[in-house]
Design a protein around this motif. Sequence first.
Motif, PDB file in Angstrom:
ATOM      1  N   GLY A 122       1.873  10.133  -2.375  1.00  0.00           N
ATOM      2  CA  GLY A 122       1.596   9.375  -3.597  1.00  0.00           C
ATOM      3  C   GLY A 122       1.570   7.867  -3.457  1.00  0.00           C
ATOM      4  O   GLY A 122       1.732   7.138  -4.435  1.00  0.00           O
ATOM      5  N   CYS A 123       1.334   7.375  -2.238  1.00  0.00           N
ATOM      6  CA  CYS A 123       1.279   5.925  -2.048  1.00  0.00           C
ATOM      7  C   CYS A 123       0.057   5.332  -2.754  1.00  0.00           C
ATOM      8  O   CYS A 123      -0.973   5.988  -2.905  1.00  0.00           O
ATOM      9  CB  CYS A 123       1.177   5.595  -0.561  1.00  0.00           C
ATOM     10  SG  CYS A 123       2.638   6.027   0.374  1.00  0.00           S
ATOM     11  N   LEU A 124       0.176   4.047  -3.119  1.00  0.00           N
ATOM     12  CA  LEU A 124      -0.930   3.314  -3.743  1.00  0.00           C
ATOM     13  C   LEU A 124      -2.211   3.437  -2.906  1.00  0.00           C
ATOM     14  O   LEU A 124      -3.306   3.594  -3.435  1.00  0.00           O
ATOM     15  CB  LEU A 124      -0.528   1.835  -3.883  1.00  0.00           C
ATOM     16  CG  LEU A 124      -1.583   0.892  -4.452  1.00  0.00           C
ATOM     17  CD1 LEU A 124      -1.902   1.260  -5.884  1.00  0.00           C
ATOM     18  CD2 LEU A 124      -1.109  -0.558  -4.361  1.00  0.00           C
ATOM     19  N   GLY A 164      -0.741  13.358   0.392  1.00  0.00           N
ATOM     20  CA  GLY A 164      -0.073  12.754   1.543  1.00  0.00           C
ATOM     21  C   GLY A 164      -0.764  11.470   1.986  1.00  0.00           C
ATOM     22  O   GLY A 164      -1.968  11.304   1.846  1.00  0.00           O
ATOM     23  N   CYS A 165       0.045  10.539   2.510  1.00  0.00           N
ATOM     24  CA  CYS A 165      -0.462   9.261   2.982  1.00  0.00           C
ATOM     25  C   CYS A 165      -0.276   9.194   4.497  1.00  0.00           C
ATOM     26  O   CYS A 165       0.570   9.898   5.047  1.00  0.00           O
ATOM     27  CB  CYS A 165       0.328   8.151   2.297  1.00  0.00           C
ATOM     28  SG  CYS A 165      -0.102   6.484   2.847  1.00  0.00           S
ATOM     29  N   GLY A 166      -1.023   8.340   5.150  1.00  0.00           N
ATOM     30  CA  GLY A 166      -0.921   8.168   6.598  1.00  0.00           C
ATOM     31  C   GLY A 166       0.473   7.785   7.061  1.00  0.00           C
ATOM     32  O   GLY A 166       0.828   7.982   8.220  1.00  0.00           O
ATOM     33  N   CYS A 167       1.281   7.228   6.152  1.00  0.00           N
ATOM     34  CA  CYS A 167       2.626   6.765   6.522  1.00  0.00           C
ATOM     35  C   CYS A 167       3.636   7.905   6.535  1.00  0.00           C
ATOM     36  O   CYS A 167       4.791   7.706   6.899  1.00  0.00           O
ATOM     37  CB  CYS A 167       3.097   5.674   5.566  1.00  0.00           C
ATOM     38  SG  CYS A 167       3.500   6.288   3.919  1.00  0.00           S
ATOM     39  N   GLY A 168       3.202   9.104   6.084  1.00  0.00           N
ATOM     40  CA  GLY A 168       4.120  10.246   6.076  1.00  0.00           C
ATOM     41  C   GLY A 168       4.703  10.536   4.704  1.00  0.00           C
ATOM     42  O   GLY A 168       5.368  11.557   4.517  1.00  0.00           O
ATOM     43  N   GLY A 193       0.804  -1.217   0.000  1.00  0.00           N
ATOM     44  CA  GLY A 193       0.000   0.000   0.000  1.00  0.00           C
ATOM     45  C   GLY A 193       0.835   1.263   0.000  1.00  0.00           C
ATOM     46  O   GLY A 193       0.349   2.343  -0.319  1.00  0.00           O
ATOM     47  N   HIS A 194       2.108   1.117   0.357  1.00  0.00           N
ATOM     48  CA  HIS A 194       2.969   2.296   0.441  1.00  0.00           C
ATOM     49  C   HIS A 194       4.004   2.341  -0.675  1.00  0.00           C
ATOM     50  O   HIS A 194       5.040   3.012  -0.543  1.00  0.00           O
ATOM     51  CB  HIS A 194       3.585   2.395   1.837  1.00  0.00           C
ATOM     52  CG  HIS A 194       2.510   2.451   2.879  1.00  0.00           C
ATOM     53  ND1 HIS A 194       1.694   3.550   3.021  1.00  0.00           N
ATOM     54  CD2 HIS A 194       2.035   1.507   3.729  1.00  0.00           C
ATOM     55  CE1 HIS A 194       0.787   3.286   3.956  1.00  0.00           C
ATOM     56  NE2 HIS A 194       0.969   2.061   4.390  1.00  0.00           N
ATOM     57  N   MET A 195       3.717   1.643  -1.768  1.00  0.00           N
ATOM     58  CA  MET A 195       4.538   1.828  -2.973  1.00  0.00           C
ATOM     59  C   MET A 195       4.183   3.201  -3.511  1.00  0.00           C
ATOM     60  O   MET A 195       3.004   3.540  -3.646  1.00  0.00           O
ATOM     61  CB  MET A 195       4.191   0.768  -4.021  1.00  0.00           C
ATOM     62  CG  MET A 195       4.603  -0.623  -3.623  1.00  0.00           C
ATOM     63  SD  MET A 195       4.185  -1.807  -4.923  1.00  0.00           S
ATOM     64  CE  MET A 195       5.443  -1.425  -6.138  1.00  0.00           C
TER      65      MET A 195
HETATM   66 ZN   LIG Z   1       1.949   5.466   2.505  1.00  0.00          ZN
END
Ligand SMILES: [Zn+2]
Length: 316
Positions: free
Chosen positions: A184-186, A177-181, A165-167
């Motif tokens: 553009g994550c999947l 932005g993604c929750g992981c910081g 999910g974080h590719m």
């Molecule tokens: Zn992510």
Amino acid sequence: MSEKIYIGVDLGGTAVKVGICNEEGQLLHTYEGPTEVDKGADTIVANIEKYVRRVVEESPFAWEQVAGVGAGVAGFTNVREGIIILAPNVGLKDFPIREILEQRLGKPIKIDNDANVAALGEAWGGAGKGIENCVCYTLGTGVGGGIIMNGKIYQGFSGMAGELGHMSVVPDLEAIGCGCGQMGCLETVSSATGIIRMAKDAVARGDRTSLSHVENIMAKDVFDAAKAGDEAAIRIVNRAAFYLGKSMAAVAVVLNPELFIVGGGVSKAGDILFNEVRSVFAKLTPEPVQRGMQIVPATLGNDAGMVGAAGLFLRS
Ligand SMILES: [Zn+2]
């Protein structure tokens, strides 16, 4: 009856699901009870013990036949040490669950995170049965992933392998932005959350779409509208499918799995999603690499966690 059985525990924030599997990955008997997160760690482990003993009591099997108990946990786990590092939904942190359950149950215990365990479940007893190399995506609120290589979960250096999910797949200009910081994550486009966000954006932009009449848009509304020919909804589904297919093309040249398995709520969209993912994958993957590779829906649904947790003993 000397057949060995394996018990899989799916430890979630609201329910603990417990299932008995045979050595072939068939789910034979299940039991489910509340996790009772609010009552703390002692109650949670007492519940797990109670449900594990109960599922065996209610089955035709004897306790002596239980060869091991595996558990899948939503969160970060240290597989080697058997420790839950952080499981926010279950309220556990730095928790030595393997040691505690071994003492309570007197059986060997193994743990892993829920995405790896679900992938193993599909690979062992679901869509990937009989296949040694497959990569699983779970499209839900987020995008989870698991890699099965040579029949076993591939953990990587520190257990972080399979965070599909974080590719980073969305180009910078369109990335959010993604929750992981990261950006553009999947997960920002191909999860239910991403699809709902794109639908709300379309409505806010004033795009002509039937979704503007839907009060609280869910991913299913977007798929239903797309199936009915709504052009804005079709664009959203194709965008979610495009980045999923693009990520698979990247994974394909690195790992060359035989099968991509796609599960989770979003996968229920069916052909409208899968056809587009397959077409993007075919376009973006070198021909010799993609030859024989398939993209298929998961088959176990919510049982994948139980099956995969039981499979930790034979397939990890
Ligand atoms: Zn992510």
